[in-house]
Write a protein that holds these residues in place. Structure first.
Motif, PDB file in Angstrom:
ATOM      1  N   PRO A 124       0.799  -1.235   0.000  1.00 55.05           N
ATOM      2  CA  PRO A 124       0.000   0.000   0.000  1.00 55.05           C
ATOM      3  C   PRO A 124       0.825   1.275   0.000  1.00 55.05           C
ATOM      4  O   PRO A 124       1.921   1.327   0.542  1.00 55.05           O
ATOM      5  CB  PRO A 124      -0.807  -0.109   1.295  1.00 55.05           C
ATOM      6  N   LEU A 125       0.262   2.288  -0.636  1.00 51.27           N
ATOM      7  CA  LEU A 125       0.829   3.627  -0.596  1.00 51.27           C
ATOM      8  C   LEU A 125       0.535   4.249   0.769  1.00 51.27           C
ATOM      9  O   LEU A 125      -0.584   4.139   1.270  1.00 51.27           O
ATOM     10  CB  LEU A 125       0.178   4.465  -1.703  1.00 51.27           C
ATOM     11  N   HIS A 126       1.534   4.921   1.347  1.00 53.90           N
ATOM     12  CA  HIS A 126       1.315   5.688   2.586  1.00 53.90           C
ATOM     13  C   HIS A 126       0.941   7.103   2.178  1.00 53.90           C
ATOM     14  O   HIS A 126       1.747   7.827   1.607  1.00 53.90           O
ATOM     15  CB  HIS A 126       2.573   5.694   3.450  1.00 53.90           C
ATOM     16  N   PHE A 127      -0.279   7.499   2.469  1.00 50.18           N
ATOM     17  CA  PHE A 127      -0.876   8.688   1.867  1.00 50.18           C
ATOM     18  C   PHE A 127      -1.113   9.769   2.919  1.00 50.18           C
ATOM     19  O   PHE A 127      -1.413   9.467   4.078  1.00 50.18           O
ATOM     20  CB  PHE A 127      -2.208   8.262   1.227  1.00 50.18           C
ATOM     21  N   THR A 128      -0.936  11.034   2.510  1.00 48.82           N
ATOM     22  CA  THR A 128      -1.185  12.142   3.450  1.00 48.82           C
ATOM     23  C   THR A 128      -2.138  13.177   2.855  1.00 48.82           C
ATOM     24  O   THR A 128      -2.261  14.275   3.377  1.00 48.82           O
ATOM     25  CB  THR A 128       0.123  12.860   3.830  1.00 48.82           C
ATOM     26  N   GLY A 129      -2.824  12.836   1.771  1.00 50.04           N
ATOM     27  CA  GLY A 129      -3.730  13.794   1.133  1.00 50.04           C
ATOM     28  C   GLY A 129      -5.111  13.778   1.770  1.00 50.04           C
ATOM     29  O   GLY A 129      -5.331  13.140   2.795  1.00 50.04           O
ATOM     30  N   GLY A 130      -6.022  14.486   1.157  1.00 46.20           N
ATOM     31  CA  GLY A 130      -7.394  14.517   1.645  1.00 46.20           C
ATOM     32  C   GLY A 130      -7.616  15.596   2.683  1.00 46.20           C
ATOM     33  O   GLY A 130      -6.691  16.322   3.051  1.00 46.20           O
ATOM     34  N   GLY A 131      -8.854  15.708   3.145  1.00 52.44           N
ATOM     35  CA  GLY A 131      -9.218  16.742   4.115  1.00 52.44           C
ATOM     36  C   GLY A 131      -8.821  16.361   5.518  1.00 52.44           C
ATOM     37  O   GLY A 131      -7.875  15.605   5.712  1.00 52.44           O
ATOM     38  N   THR A 132      -9.537  16.888   6.505  1.00 49.57           N
ATOM     39  CA  THR A 132      -9.200  16.568   7.891  1.00 49.57           C
ATOM     40  C   THR A 132     -10.028  15.372   8.347  1.00 49.57           C
ATOM     41  O   THR A 132     -11.001  14.991   7.718  1.00 49.57           O
ATOM     42  CB  THR A 132      -9.492  17.763   8.819  1.00 49.57           C
ATOM     43  N   SER A 133      -9.620  14.758   9.454  1.00 50.33           N
ATOM     44  CA  SER A 133     -10.401  13.677  10.052  1.00 50.33           C
ATOM     45  C   SER A 133     -10.207  13.756  11.559  1.00 50.33           C
ATOM     46  O   SER A 133      -9.410  14.551  12.059  1.00 50.33           O
ATOM     47  CB  SER A 133      -9.923  12.312   9.556  1.00 50.33           C
ATOM     48  N   ASP A 134     -10.924  12.887  12.277  1.00 51.86           N
ATOM     49  CA  ASP A 134     -10.796  12.877  13.734  1.00 51.86           C
ATOM     50  C   ASP A 134      -9.420  12.416  14.205  1.00 51.86           C
ATOM     51  O   ASP A 134      -9.095  12.556  15.383  1.00 51.86           O
ATOM     52  CB  ASP A 134     -11.890  11.996  14.350  1.00 51.86           C
ATOM     53  N   GLY A 135      -8.606  11.909  13.292  1.00 51.10           N
ATOM     54  CA  GLY A 135      -7.225  11.552  13.652  1.00 51.10           C
ATOM     55  C   GLY A 135      -6.485  12.740  14.248  1.00 51.10           C
ATOM     56  O   GLY A 135      -5.625  12.584  15.111  1.00 51.10           O
ATOM     57  N   ARG A 136      -6.873  13.953  13.799  1.00 47.99           N
ATOM     58  CA  ARG A 136      -6.187  15.164  14.287  1.00 47.99           C
ATOM     59  C   ARG A 136      -6.372  15.370  15.789  1.00 47.99           C
ATOM     60  O   ARG A 136      -5.582  16.066  16.423  1.00 47.99           O
ATOM     61  CB  ARG A 136      -6.706  16.389  13.530  1.00 47.99           C
ATOM     62  N   PHE A 137      -7.459  14.803  16.388  1.00 51.47           N
ATOM     63  CA  PHE A 137      -7.687  14.995  17.823  1.00 51.47           C
ATOM     64  C   PHE A 137      -6.973  13.936  18.661  1.00 51.47           C
ATOM     65  O   PHE A 137      -6.809  14.107  19.867  1.00 51.47           O
ATOM     66  CB  PHE A 137      -9.183  14.947  18.148  1.00 51.47           C
ATOM     67  N   LEU A 138      -6.595  12.833  18.022  1.00 57.94           N
ATOM     68  CA  LEU A 138      -6.020  11.713  18.773  1.00 57.94           C
ATOM     69  C   LEU A 138      -4.499  11.719  18.732  1.00 57.94           C
ATOM     70  O   LEU A 138      -3.852  11.343  19.705  1.00 57.94           O
ATOM     71  CB  LEU A 138      -6.580  10.395  18.236  1.00 57.94           C
ATOM     72  N   ALA A 139      -3.942  12.186  17.616  1.00 56.03           N
ATOM     73  CA  ALA A 139      -2.479  12.237  17.520  1.00 56.03           C
ATOM     74  C   ALA A 139      -1.848  13.098  18.627  1.00 56.03           C
ATOM     75  O   ALA A 139      -0.806  12.718  19.167  1.00 56.03           O
ATOM     76  CB  ALA A 139      -2.067  12.743  16.134  1.00 56.03           C
ATOM     77  N   PRO A 140      -2.467  14.255  19.009  1.00 57.73           N
ATOM     78  CA  PRO A 140      -1.835  15.066  20.057  1.00 57.73           C
ATOM     79  C   PRO A 140      -1.740  14.372  21.411  1.00 57.73           C
ATOM     80  O   PRO A 140      -1.013  14.833  22.287  1.00 57.73           O
ATOM     81  CB  PRO A 140      -2.746  16.305  20.156  1.00 57.73           C
ATOM     82  N   LEU A 141      -2.472  13.254  21.607  1.00 54.28           N
ATOM     83  CA  LEU A 141      -2.333  12.509  22.860  1.00 54.28           C
ATOM     84  C   LEU A 141      -1.014  11.748  22.900  1.00 54.28           C
ATOM     85  O   LEU A 141      -0.680  11.120  23.894  1.00 54.28           O
ATOM     86  CB  LEU A 141      -3.502  11.526  23.031  1.00 54.28           C
ATOM     87  N   GLY A 142      -0.291  11.778  21.791  1.00 50.25           N
ATOM     88  CA  GLY A 142       1.000  11.082  21.749  1.00 50.25           C
ATOM     89  C   GLY A 142       0.914   9.755  21.019  1.00 50.25           C
ATOM     90  O   GLY A 142       1.864   8.981  21.013  1.00 50.25           O
ATOM     91  N   ALA A 143      -0.231   9.486  20.394  1.00 45.35           N
ATOM     92  CA  ALA A 143      -0.424   8.202  19.714  1.00 45.35           C
ATOM     93  C   ALA A 143       0.074   8.265  18.280  1.00 45.35           C
ATOM     94  O   ALA A 143       0.046   9.321  17.651  1.00 45.35           O
ATOM     95  CB  ALA A 143      -1.899   7.835  19.713  1.00 45.35           C
ATOM     96  N   GLU A 144       0.533   7.121  17.783  1.00 50.33           N
ATOM     97  CA  GLU A 144       0.716   6.978  16.336  1.00 50.33           C
ATOM     98  C   GLU A 144      -0.664   6.688  15.758  1.00 50.33           C
ATOM     99  O   GLU A 144      -1.414   5.883  16.299  1.00 50.33           O
ATOM    100  CB  GLU A 144       1.662   5.818  16.030  1.00 50.33           C
ATOM    101  N   VAL A 145      -0.997   7.364  14.647  1.00 48.75           N
ATOM    102  CA  VAL A 145      -2.345   7.241  14.082  1.00 48.75           C
ATOM    103  C   VAL A 145      -2.247   6.855  12.611  1.00 48.75           C
ATOM    104  O   VAL A 145      -1.450   7.435  11.866  1.00 48.75           O
ATOM    105  CB  VAL A 145      -3.095   8.587  14.175  1.00 48.75           C
ATOM    106  N   ILE A 146      -3.034   5.878  12.214  1.00 51.22           N
ATOM    107  CA  ILE A 146      -3.246   5.652  10.782  1.00 51.22           C
ATOM    108  C   ILE A 146      -4.752   5.586  10.522  1.00 51.22           C
ATOM    109  O   ILE A 146      -5.543   5.406  11.459  1.00 51.22           O
ATOM    110  CB  ILE A 146      -2.588   4.361  10.240  1.00 51.22           C
ATOM    111  N   GLU A 147      -5.137   5.747   9.273  1.00 50.25           N
ATOM    112  CA  GLU A 147      -6.533   5.587   8.867  1.00 50.25           C
ATOM    113  C   GLU A 147      -6.551   4.545   7.768  1.00 50.25           C
ATOM    114  O   GLU A 147      -5.768   4.637   6.816  1.00 50.25           O
ATOM    115  CB  GLU A 147      -7.100   6.917   8.371  1.00 50.25           C
TER     116      GLU A 147
END
Ligand SMILES: [Zn+2]
Length: 383
Positions: free
Chosen positions: A321-344
């Motif tokens: 799979p391609l590791h992608f960073t495009g697209g709009g925003t998602s709820d991932g933005r609220f969880l990453a600041p807790l210090g978690a690694e996040v993927i969708e």
């Protein structure tokens, strides 16, 4: 232990049949809670301002086990003109191996797949604590859902290590890409103040257009950063400029400019804002600014989580799979600041928010298998 595909499909149909328009959960979370309860999950309802939020935790029993959070939303966007749909959007309908209904791709299939993958994982010897964070406020204001729950977790000192958001992320085929980060967004409504006057007497006026143009030219030509391996460089775009009274012989009294940054994680919103302010000051622009910051970026560099996802997808689909960073925003933005690694990671996104939203049923079965393999890989690599 493999996923019970028939049960997973049944759960998906039950979810689509519920008219869960933001922020109405319409009983979807309750269905998921009932599906998880027999597998050792303990539910906590963190409902807030009319939004349904479920936090459901299953401890593996090992001390200091990593916490893996599976996150998603039950709410869907409005159907739009029903005449444009071939079948009722809230009556799941199968035609030629394709399932049609609002939420089929965004993201009731993701929720059903993660739920059934967790059921399968719970019947094995998992080395990870598993939690679900399910909200009904992703498609709307996104204030009382994941953002609120993330704040509750932060106050409690609960620290997710890895987060998997089940949003639709594939491009053309299931497993062809997943998301490892999203750009941030900050924008500004700028009002430039001048002094109105007659074009024949410019020394008695102060032209705000002349004041701001050199600054805008400089901003438009600025290289803000270089991006990184997974992100394009930060972009600055002017979306609106308005000034003038309509008369040809009047110097306007003010000018309005709207601009927006989509920024890579190598820049911060504060830095970008300060650079704009410095530029405007250097050009002696008198202005008032109304800034809006709608999303922090997040980024999960290659590591255990992305490797586990690569392996899981490879096992089920054969894709790299391609590791992608495009697209709009998602709820991932609220969880990453807790210090978690996040993927969708979820199904093909082509039909989301459209009429006749759909999902291939074979893709759904593959998605269930991918999520089950992902939990297995994570448990093994962290155990
Ligand atoms: Zn979604």
């Amino acid at each position: 232990m493999t996923v019970d595909t028939a049960a997973a499909r049944g759960l998906l149909l039950d979810l689509i049949a519920r008219r869960s328009l933001t922020p109405d959960d319409a009983g979807c979370s309750q269905l998921l809670a009932e599906a998880l309860a027999p597998y050792g999950f303990e539910h906590e309802w963190l409902n807030h301002n009319g939004v349904t939020n479920l936090w459901s935790l299953r401890r593996c029993g090992r001390a200091n086990a990593p916490l893996v959070v599976l996150a998603g939303h039950t709410d869907v966007v409005p159907t739009g003109d029903l005449a444009q749909w071939t079948s009722d959007p809230f009556v799941p309908s199968e035609r030629d191996g394709v399932l049609y209904g609002r939420g089929a791709a965004d993201m009731k299939s993701g929720l059903a797949a993660m739920t059934c993958a967790a059921q399968a994982g719970a019947q094995t010897d998992l080395n990870i604590d598993l939690a679900f964070l399910i909200t009904s406020d992703e498609e709307g204001p996104a204030r009382d859902g994941t953002r609120y729950v993330a704040e509750v977790l932060r106050q409690r000192g609960t620290q997710p290590d890895y987060v998997i958001v089940g949003e639709a992320t594939a491009d053309e085929q299931i497993g062809d890409r997943f998301i490892v980060g999203r750009r941030g967004s900050i924008g500004c409504n700028l009002t430039v103040h001048g002094v109105q006057g007659h074009v024949a007497y410019p020394h008695k006026a102060d032209n705000p257009v002349h004041r701001v143009l050199p600054a805008l030219t400089e901003l438009a030509a600025t290289i803000w950063d270089e991006g990184n391996a997974d992100f394009p460089p930060t972009s600055f775009q002017i979306s609106n400029i308005n000034s003038g009274t309509g008369a040809t012989n009047v110097i306007p009294g003010q000018a309005e400019v709207v601009f927006n940054f989509r920024y890579a994680p190598c820049s911060s919103a504060e830095q970008l804002k300060q650079k704009v302010i410095d530029c405007l000051d250097r050009h002696n622009v008198r202005y008032s600014a109304d800034w809006w910051h709608t999303g922090e970026p997040y980024y999960t560099p290659a590591g255990r989580l992305t490797e586990a996802a690569d392996k899981a997808i490879g096992q089920v689909t054969g894709h790299k799979p391609l590791h992608f960073t495009g697209g709009g925003t998602s709820d991932g933005r609220f969880l990453a600041p807790l210090g978690a690694e996040v993927i969708e990671l979820g199904p093909v996104s082509a039909s989301i928010h459209k009429f006749n939203e759909h999902l291939k049923l074979d893709d759904f079965d593959a998605l269930c298998a991918i999520h089950a393999a992902l939990l297995r890989e994570l448990s093994q690599s962290l155990g």
